[in-house]
Enzyme design. Structure first.
Site, PDB file in Angstrom:
ATOM      1  N   SER A 140       0.879  -1.257   0.211  1.00  0.00           N
ATOM      2  CA  SER A 140      -0.044   0.542  -0.193  1.00  0.00           C
ATOM      3  C   SER A 140       1.098   1.242   0.088  1.00  0.00           C
ATOM      4  CB  SER A 140      -0.943  -0.195   1.009  1.00  0.00           C
ATOM      5  OG  SER A 140      -1.403   1.112   1.255  1.00  0.00           O
ATOM      6  N   TYR A 153      -1.959  -0.252  10.806  1.00  0.00           N
ATOM      7  CA  TYR A 153      -2.153  -0.604   9.100  1.00  0.00           C
ATOM      8  C   TYR A 153      -0.892  -0.219   8.675  1.00  0.00           C
ATOM      9  CZ  TYR A 153      -3.986  -0.929   4.709  1.00  0.00           C
ATOM     10  OH  TYR A 153      -4.242  -1.118   3.479  1.00  0.00           O
TER      11      TYR A 153
END
Length: 245
Positions: A140, A153
């Site tokens: 990501s 995260y």
């Protein structure tokens, strides 16, 4: 550019979003597929929608190393090798650290990090024996920048970057390539893993308004695995044009 036709590709987290789009993209290119996820009904529907594809499915939870190994073993039993493993499963239950959501933190660590490690562990002995292979992992943009409510995260995504770079260094002499796919906002179901209604709605709106399509990311995966064995595409960062970070 090399061809990807008849390559044997295992896709973890294939039942929706980027995994589903990549399955469809690679099926069109004549790839031999073994796809896996937890939701059998989704996998079955996906396979049935691709009647001309060379494709098998298996139910597997990436946090269970034995189930992941069974998926890889199925590919070897059916096709004799594994050319590419695509680690794609992930969750994003973002929230402030002050809320102390221990269960969500553990879930992210287990799926986003251990899930990747379980995939690597399952396929590495096979690829070393083959003296060829490629491990692709969905990371990501959050593996490059940190945002509020996303500390854990982002931490998992930074960790995956480090793991994949370590893999590259350790296995390059065995002709094993590692590729990190780092998307920005993508219009997927990822927002559904966020428990806080306000935060979930904000992320969903961002995905719907400016997000990439899953097929955009699938195209990047297809490109990475289509390159010759002498070319290692270490990382692809792909953002919506209008994304800020």
């Amino acid at each position: 550019m090399s061809t990807i036709k008849d390559k044997v590709v295992v896709i973890m987290g294939a039942s929706s979003g980027i995994g589903e789009a990549t399955t469809r993209k690679l099926a069109e290119e004549g790839v031999k597929l073994v796809i896996a996820a937890r939701r059998e009904n989704r996998l079955k529907t996906l396979v049935e929608s691709l009647p001309n594809a060379k494709i098998l499915y298996a139910v597997a939870d990436v946090t269970n190393k034995d189930e992941v190994q069974a998926v890889v073993n199925l590919a070897v039993e059916k096709y004799g090798r594994v050319d590419v493993l695509f680690n794609n499963a992930g969750v994003m239950p973002t929230a402030p650290l002050s809320e102390k959501r221990f269960d969500e933190w553990r879930q992210m660590l287990d799926i986003n990090i251990m899930g990747v490690l379980n995939g690597i562990a399952a396929v590495l002995p096979i690829m070393k024996k083959q003296q060829s292979g490629q491990i692709v992992t969905t990371d990501s943009v959050a593996g490059h920048v940190v945002f509020q409510q996303g500390a854990v995260y982002c931490g998992t995504k930074f960790a995956v970057r480090a793991i994949m770079e370590g893999l590259r260094q350790e296995e390059r002499e065995n002709n094993i390539r590692s590729t990190l796919i780092s998307p920005g906002t993508v219009d997927t179901e990822l927002h559904t893993t966020i428990k806080d209604p306000e935060n979930r709605e904000r992320v969903e709106n961002l995905q719907r308004t400016i997000g990439l399509q899953s097929s955009d990311v699938a195209d990047a995966v297809a490109y990475a695995i289509s390159t010759p064995e002498t070319v290692a595409v270490s990382e692809i960062i792909i953002r919506p044009t209008k994304q800020v970070d």
